[in-house]
Each structure stands twice: as structure tokens, then as C-alpha cells.
Enzyme design. Structure first.
Site, PDB file in Angstrom:
ATOM      1  N   LYS A  93      -5.038  -5.371   5.446  1.00  0.00           N
ATOM      2  CA  LYS A  93      -3.741  -4.934   5.603  1.00  0.00           C
ATOM      3  C   LYS A  93      -3.598  -3.919   6.870  1.00  0.00           C
ATOM      4  O   LYS A  93      -4.335  -3.138   7.009  1.00  0.00           O
ATOM      5  CB  LYS A  93      -3.172  -4.567   4.169  1.00  0.00           C
ATOM      6  CG  LYS A  93      -1.730  -3.910   4.139  1.00  0.00           C
ATOM      7  CD  LYS A  93      -1.505  -3.609   2.778  1.00  0.00           C
ATOM      8  CE  LYS A  93       0.097  -3.059   2.454  1.00  0.00           C
ATOM      9  NZ  LYS A  93       0.241  -2.586   1.037  1.00  0.00           N
ATOM     10  N   SER A  96       3.823  -5.302  -1.225  1.00  0.00           N
ATOM     11  CA  SER A  96       3.879  -5.169   0.377  1.00  0.00           C
ATOM     12  C   SER A  96       2.873  -5.917   1.130  1.00  0.00           C
ATOM     13  O   SER A  96       2.962  -6.135   2.107  1.00  0.00           O
ATOM     14  CB  SER A  96       3.998  -3.706   0.664  1.00  0.00           C
ATOM     15  OG  SER A  96       2.871  -2.946   0.125  1.00  0.00           O
ATOM     16  N   SER A 103       1.602  -3.541  -5.104  1.00  0.00           N
ATOM     17  CA  SER A 103       1.690  -4.203  -4.195  1.00  0.00           C
ATOM     18  C   SER A 103       0.428  -5.263  -3.689  1.00  0.00           C
ATOM     19  O   SER A 103       0.298  -5.857  -2.647  1.00  0.00           O
ATOM     20  CB  SER A 103       1.856  -3.409  -2.716  1.00  0.00           C
ATOM     21  OG  SER A 103       3.031  -2.957  -2.499  1.00  0.00           O
TER      22      SER A 103
END
Ligand code: GLN
Length: 489
Positions: free
Chosen positions: A81, A156, A180
Site C-alpha cells: 500500500k 482504503s 481498511s
């Protein structure tokens, strides 16, 4: 089951590397080709460096050629990420603020992966500063759900989930502040795990809400997730909230018999309302399966569940308003070209650099911390957080783990909720209180809705009981075929 190499799990890939059936360089090329073939549609990657990836694969092959004892992660590509620090790599947080920022150091979890021989493969899209549930708050690009390109991948960590689901990477890391990791895992049909707060160092994770953030893995199987977790977990002096506990060899402790004789708590508040009826049916069937595998299902109560979202949006925004103060246009961030004086540098750089949702949260967070409202909002929220934690403690007096849905719906359509932040916030209704209580949670695929979209089952464990939690999830997963399906791209 699919025979394509890019849809294989880490255990299979590691066996292929060990037998010499494939080299790490060839495997890296498989994922480069896969990314080039599908990422134009999926949009999981913000950036990637093929030369660096191939060079690190070559080194892995050299280690293997020397006959060294290698970890199971040696030669395995892992995506990150885009808020996880690796020296010399860009780290954007999917924000204009950090669009050109290059990290000067490597965070602890990433260093541990590198030490285990894993190969970094790409920087993955996310909601800006990890604020969101659909990846649509990324200031840099859109990511689509590999099962239906009209739909969002969740957020997310949407890029991290979509990359695994689309076969662009066998495993990735994400971060989970309120759901997330688990929510996008559920929406993309992969496994996603949020560890107990303090198990994985946050050093090198760009902070959103420091008392809630945790790094965790996405993978195709629970075993793979447990393998990645084993390598990234552990005490770190660079993170003052890191906890010094013994790290078990999770993969070797997985058992398909682990649900026998265990008690699984079913929180009655979770099934009260708001859940899509098809998702409910699928999750109830999955819970039946958990029962068939030997667990006793016991109703438990988490009475403060309905307060989790308001409490989270006070605590998380308060912490975010403080954490994001460092992005000021003075040091390493975007600086406005329009600024006329020093105050202007702050105001214009922040006005231009941050997106709408990030600004909304900074304003909300500053408000709840302001002297007139601190007691009324922030302090009260902290008290309710304790009540939420107590609810879990009480429930865990009677049960070994908790079963629940991960998300109230399957993946929604792109644009469906962007105009209504509150309905977006509700996406995390079943995941957020786990962060508030600091507990571990995992989402495993548990079925498909009639529109073809995946549904996830969430299992929540006691603090630092990762080895059992992973084992329960593994037992469930092994009894089903859901994890073996792949999207057609
Ligand atoms: N969707 C939640 C939010 O917008 C959780 C995000 C996260 O876990 N990083 O804050």
C-alpha cells in the site's frame, strides 16, 4: 481450480521455486506480464519499478543457487500500500501532498520482509491518507473491483486487495484503521487480516490515526496470510506502542480441526438491521458451516456497537488532524507556487495538497479537540471507547472468538456513495469497533451474491490470539471452495 501461475498461492509458488520448476526472475516476469495485461483495467498500481523488481529476483535466485536455507518468502513478490516506507521508493499516500515524495528509510515490517527475501512489487492505490472505504478518495487514480469493473474494490487498501484478487501479486500489505484491510478483502474475495494493535510495528507506516492503525496482510489463503504475518510481526523499539510478545510460527499451527469444541460468539446487534438481505443469508450459511465444523454458536451482546461509528469519527479525526499537521508545504511536501508569504505557504499548500475528505476530517478533528468542545466530544468518545472494549472483554469470557459479517453489502458501484460521506462511513460498521478495542480480525471469502460479487466472513479474536484465530479461519476456508474462485479479466 485455475492453473495460471499468477493465481497460485505462496505455498505453491514457493514449492515451484524450490523444485527449480521456475526461477524467481521468471516468476517476477509472470507478474510483470500480468500487471501489464490487466492493470489498465484494474488500476491497482500507483507506481512500480520493473528493473528493481527483476534485480531483486535475480539476487533471490543467486541465494538459492548457493544452497542457502531460505525462508518460504524468498523470491515471492509482495505489493505495498502506498503509505508504507521503503528507502528510495515513492510514498504518495495517494495524495497530491506527497505525489513526489521519496522515502529516505525502510519501515520495520518492510525491512523484515526484505530480510526474509521477499521482493517488493509495486506501490498500490488507496484512499488518500487511508481515509475512505472505496478507494475513490485517491487523488491519483481510480481502482476497480476485478470481479466487476463498474464497482469499487473497497478501501482504503483497495489497491492491495484488487492486486491480489486480479493475480497481479500473490500477497500485499495494507493498513487497517477502521476496516481498511478486512472490508476491501471481503469486497474483492481475498483473505485480509488486521492484527492485534501492537503486534506489527507501525514504524514506516504513514500515520492516519495512531491509536488505531495496524499493518496487515492480504493473500489468497489464510495460510499465506499467516506466513506473511509471521514475518512482519514482532517487537520494535522504533514503535513505542509495539508489544513484546512471543511470535508463534502461525503457519505450522494451522489445523483443519481447530473449530472442534470451540465457542463462537454471534453478536446479536450485528444482525439487527442495515445489512443487505443476501449478504445476511450468505453470512448465516457460513456461520452454519462453522457450526458443522464443530464450533458451538453462542449469542453474545456488544451493546455499544451503535456508538462505534460516531466514536471512531471523533477519535480518528482528532488523531488525523494532529498527524497531518506535519504536511505543511515547508519541508518535504507539495508547496504552492502561488504563495506570496510564509502564511500563504501553509494555507495554499494545504488547500491545494489535500483532497476534500482529508480536509473534512482535519476540520472535524480540530473541532473536537478545541478547548470548548474537548470534554464534550473527544473525552466522551474516549470513555465510550473503553465501554466498547469492555463489551468485547465480557463477550470473550464466554467464547473463543466472534463470527460476524465483514461488510453490510457487496461492492457498490463506482460513484454510488461519493456524494454521501455518511453512507460511506457505514461501510465499516462491523469492522470499526475491532480497531477501537485493539483486537485482531480476519476476513475470509464465504460466498458470492447473485450479482457475482464476493462476500466475506469476519472472525474476531482475543488480543494476541492470532495463532488460534488464523487456525479457525483456516479450518473454515479448508472446508469451502470459495477461495478457489478467480475473477475473469
Ligand atoms: N473507512 C474508514 C475510514 O474512512 C477506515 C479507514 C481505514 O481503516 N484506514 O476512516
Amino acid at each position: 481450480m485455475s492453473s495460471e501461475i499468477f493465481y497460485k498461492n505462496i505455498s505453491e509458488l514457493s514449492a515451484m521455486l524450490n523444485s527449480g520448476e521456475i526461477s524467481a526472475v521468471e516468476l517476477a516476469q509472470v507478474y510483470i506480464d500480468r500487471k501489464n495485461a490487466v492493470d489498465g483495467k484494474v488500476g491497482a498500481f500507483i507506481s512500480s519499478n520493473e528493473d528493481e523488481f527483476l534485480a531483486s529476483a535475480k539476487k533471490s535466485d543467486e541465494r538459492r543457487a548457493k544452497g542457502a536455507t531460505l525462508s518460504e518468502l524468498d523470491g515471492i513478490p509482495i505489493g505495498l500500500k502506498d503509505l508504507l516506507a521503503v528507502r528510495g521508493q515513492k510514498l504518495t499516500c495517494a495524495s497530491k501532498m506527497l505525489e513526489n515524495y521519496v522515502s529516505p528509510y525502510t519501515g520495520t515490517a518492510m525491512q523484515k520482509l526484505e530480510d526474509a527475501g521477499a521482493l517488493f512489487w509495486g506501490r498500490l492505490n488507496m484512499d488518500e491518507f487511508a481515509m475512505g472505504s472505496s478507494c475513490e478518495n485517491s487523488a491519483l487514480q481510480k481502482t476497480r473491483n476485478p470481479w466487476d469493473l463498474e464497482r469499487i474494490p473497497g478501501g482504503s487498501s483497495g489497491g492491495s486487495a484488487a492486486a491480489v484478487s486480479a493475480g497481479e501479486c500473490p500477497a500485499t500489505l495494507g493498513s487497517d484503521t477502521g476496516g481498511s484491510i478486512r472490508q476491501p478483502a471481503s469486497l474483492c474475495g481475498v483473505v485480509g487480516m488486521k492484527p492485534t494493535y501492537g503486534l506489527v510495528s507501525r514504524f514506516g507506516l504513514a500515520a492516519f490515526a495512531s491509536s488505531l492503525d495496524q499493518i496487515g496482510p492480504f493473500a489468497r489463503t489464510v495460510k499465506d496470510a499467516s506466513l506473511v504475518l509471521k514475518h512482519i510481526a514482532g517487537y520494535d523499539k522504533f514503535d513505542s506502542t509495539s508489544v513484546n510478545v512471543k511470535i508463534d510460527d502461525y503457519p505450522s499451527m494451522l489445523s483443519t480441526e481447530s473449530l472442534k469444541g470451540k465457542k463462537a460468539g454471534l453478536p446479536k446487534e450485528y444482525f439487527a438491521s442495515g445489512m443487505d438481505s443476501e449478504v445476511r443469508e450468505i453470512v448465516e450459511k457460513a456461520i452454519k458451516k462453522v457450526e458443522e465444523l464443530g464450533a458451538e454458536i453462542v449469542e453474545v451482546s456488544l451493546p455499544h456497537t451503535e456508538l462505534a461509528i460516531p466514536v471512531y469519527y471523533i477519535i480518528a479525526t482528532a488523531e488525523a488532524s494532529s498527524n497531518l499537521a506535519r504536511y505543511d508545504g515547508i519541508r518535504y511536501t507539495h508547496r504552492s507556487a502561488e504563495a506570496k508569504d510564509v502564511l500563504d505557504v501553509y494555507f495554499k499548500s494545504r488547500a491545494e495538497g489535500f483532497g476534500e475528505e482529508v480536509k473534512r476530517r482535519i476540520i472535524l478533528g480540530s473541532y473536537v479537540l478545541s478547548s470548548g468542545y474537548y470534554d464534550a466530544y473527544y473525552l466522551r468518545a474516549q470513555k465510550v471507547r473503553t465501554l466498547i472494549r469492555n463489551d468485547f472483554e465480557k463477550a470473550f469470557e464466554n467464547v473463543d472468538f466472534i463470527v460476524a459479517p465483514t461488510s453490510p453489502t457487496t461492492a457498490f458501484k463506482v460513484g454510488e456513495k461519493t456524494g454521501d460521506p455518511l453512507s460511506m462511513y457505514l461501510s465499516d460498521i462491523y469492522t470499526i469497533n475491532v480497531n477501537l478495542a485493539g483486537l485482531p480480525g480476519i476476513s475470509v471469502p464465504c460466498g458470492f451474491a447473485s450479482d457475482g460479487m464476493p462476500v466475506g466472513l469476519q472472525m474476531i479474536g482475543k488480543a494476541f490470539d492470532e495463532s488460534n484465530l488464523l487456525s479457525y479461519a483456516h479450518a473454515y476456508e479448508s472446508a469451502c471452495e470459495w477461495s478457489k474462485r478467480n475473477p475473469q479479466l
